[in-house]
Design a protein around this motif. Structure first.
Motif, short mmCIF file in Angstrom:
data_model
loop_
_atom_site.label_atom_id
_atom_site.label_comp_id
_atom_site.label_asym_id
_atom_site.label_seq_id
_atom_site.Cartn_x
_atom_site.Cartn_y
_atom_site.Cartn_z
N UNK A 122 -11.79 4.17 24.94
CA UNK A 122 -12.48 5.11 25.84
C UNK A 122 -12.94 6.34 25.06
N UNK A 123 -12.08 6.84 24.19
CA UNK A 123 -12.44 8.02 23.38
C UNK A 123 -13.52 7.66 22.37
N UNK A 124 -13.44 6.45 21.81
CA UNK A 124 -14.46 6.01 20.86
C UNK A 124 -15.83 5.92 21.53
N UNK A 125 -15.85 5.43 22.75
CA UNK A 125 -17.11 5.33 23.48
C UNK A 125 -17.71 6.70 23.75
N UNK A 126 -16.83 7.68 24.04
CA UNK A 126 -17.32 9.04 24.23
C UNK A 126 -17.91 9.59 22.94
#
Length: 204
Positions: A122-126
């Motif tokens: 999720x953080x990588x996608x952000x």
């Protein structure tokens, strides 16, 4: 009587010589004035040309400075995102290693590791979403920089083609051709599409 005539002739001759001398002095004064005015005009023209060069250089440097700070700002943000991703990857691996070291059932470890990876994803996608935004901003910035550069170089080339006043027909024709070439280059730069990165960047 002859003496009087000779005296009168000498007197007339002297007056004529005085008139000639005065005329020569006046002519010399007029020429000196014209020379001074010509020199002053040439000096003024040279100063104007030098001032124009300085003004152009100042404008160029100001534009370069603006683009430099924009470029530096984008680069700084991109580097910060790369660093954030590296720290995230490192922290994710550390948490997974801790889960494995703590033991527990296979099912429990698998569940906890999956949650860690989900959070990390999720953080990588952000991070990747922000990278795509920066990539679009950079493309727009590069397009604006290219457009400004074409406008500046075309204006300079047109002025150089015109030469000094009065402009000759040949100079005007050359300037028109140079301007047309610049207009075509500008049209291509403006028409160039901005990438949307709908499917992500190369690093996504």
């Amino acid at each position: 009587e002859k003496v009087k005539d000779q005296f009168r002739q000498d007197e007339i001759k002297g007056e004529q010589e005085q008139v000639d001398i005065i005329a020569k002095i006046r002519k010399a004064q007029l020429k000196a004035k014209e020379d001074d005015e010509k020199k002053a005009a040439e000096k003024s023209k040279k100063l104007k040309e030098e001032q124009a060069k300085v003004d152009k250089q100042l404008a160029d440097e100001a534009l370069k400075t603006v683009f430099y700070f924009i470029e530096a700002g984008l680069t700084k943000q991109e580097q910060a995102l790369d660093k954030k991703q590296r720290l995230l990857d490192s922290d994710t691996q550390r948490r997974i290693d801790e889960i494995n070291l703590l033991g527990g059932t296979e099912e429990e470890r698998t569940r906890r590791i999956a949650q860690v990876q989900k959070d990390a994803q999720a953080q990588t996608e952000q991070i990747e979403a922000r990278k795509r935004q920066l990539a679009v901003q950079r493309a727009k910035f590069e397009k604006a920089e290219s457009t400004a550069s074409i406008i500046a170089s075309t204006a300079q080339a047109v002025v150089a083609a015109l030469g000094a006043k009065p402009y000759s027909p040949a100079n005007i024709a050359l300037a028109a051709s140079v301007g047309a070439i610049g207009a075509l280059q500008l049209a291509r730069a403006i028409a160039a599409p901005i990438p949307e990165y709908a499917k992500g960047t190369d690093s996504a």
